[in-house]
Design an enzyme around this catalytic site. Structure first.
Site: not given
Length: 247
Positions: A111, A52
């Site tokens: 992540y 994003d």
């Protein structure tokens, strides 16, 4: 025709995410342009993870097809001379023409979500961590995170705009550590839904502040409903660390 694979590292602060958008510059757009300049072809890369706006990466993966005779390992050097300083090709190699970065049998993504937990913001950390001024109970955050380990329906941990029919994912490892003045949430899994890691981080921050009990994480997970009190943490704390193929 040859297929070249790139491992891409970037600071996402100045970009509107990975995927080409009508309202701003993206990582994909920059890569397409620079590779096209080098090869003289109309290049369109295929990325493994569509991060994003504002999200960073140390190990995103992309491929492109070319008839160029440039040796595969030299593309990283050639591209790094053309790319802006906040996008770096870590390595480049050649793969089979059918190899796709999103459709392999075994994919593991890692992540990290970074939280700077102090009384005042640190200007040197603003681009790469979320600032929380209230004390966070790391042990409680660990207890809450433990409920997310394993295979679950993560419908409560995805954005309402997520356009997928299957919201079941597997988290292999999840941990919360205090490292060098930061709290780091590290998550390793076989795939992630839209905003999933940021929502996990947002919920665990609430646990750390005492707004939620650790058991509340289990309740949110079992609700299988995005409106079940999940909170999306800001993008700047998130970094895609690594994508591994073949286990």
């Amino acid at each position: 025709m040859r297929r070249i694979r790139l491992t891409v590292s970037y600071d996402g602060t100045e970009y509107c995410g990975w995927q080409i958008q009508p309202n701003g510059i993206t990582i994909e757009e920059i890569l397409n342009d620079r590779i096209s300049r080098i090869t003289g072809e109309d290049i369109r890369v295929i990325g493994a993870s569509r991060t994003d706006s504002g999200v960073h990466a140390l190990g995103n993966v992309a491929v492109f097809d070319t008839e160029s005779s440039i040796p595969a390992e030299r593309f990283s050097y050639a591209l790094n001379r053309k790319l802006p300083r906040d996008i770096v090709i870590v390595r480049s190699d050649e793969v089979e023409e059918s190899w796709h970065p999103r459709y392999q049998e075994e994919i593991t993504k890692t992540y990290e979500y970074h939280i700077y937990n102090g009384k005042v913001p640190d200007p040197l950390k603003l681009r790469y961590s979320a600032f929380v001024s209230f004390p966070l109970d790391v042990e409680k955050m660990r207890e809450g995170a433990a409920y997310l380990r394993g295979e679950h329906d993560f419908a409560s941990f995805c954005n309402v705009r997520t356009n997928v029919s299957d919201t079941v994912r597997t988290i292999y490892e999840i941990g919360v550590q205090k490292e060098a003045g930061e709290i780091v949430i590290r998550v390793k899994g076989n795939g992630f839904l839209y905003n999933m890691v940021r929502i996990i981080a947002g919920v665990l921050i609430r646990v750390g502040r005492g707004f939620y009990t650790p058991e509340k994480v289990k309740d949110i997970l079992e609700a299988k409903e995005r409106t079940a009190q999940g909170v999306t943490a800001p993008p700047e704390g998130l970094v895609l660390k690594e994508i591994r193929y073949g286990g």
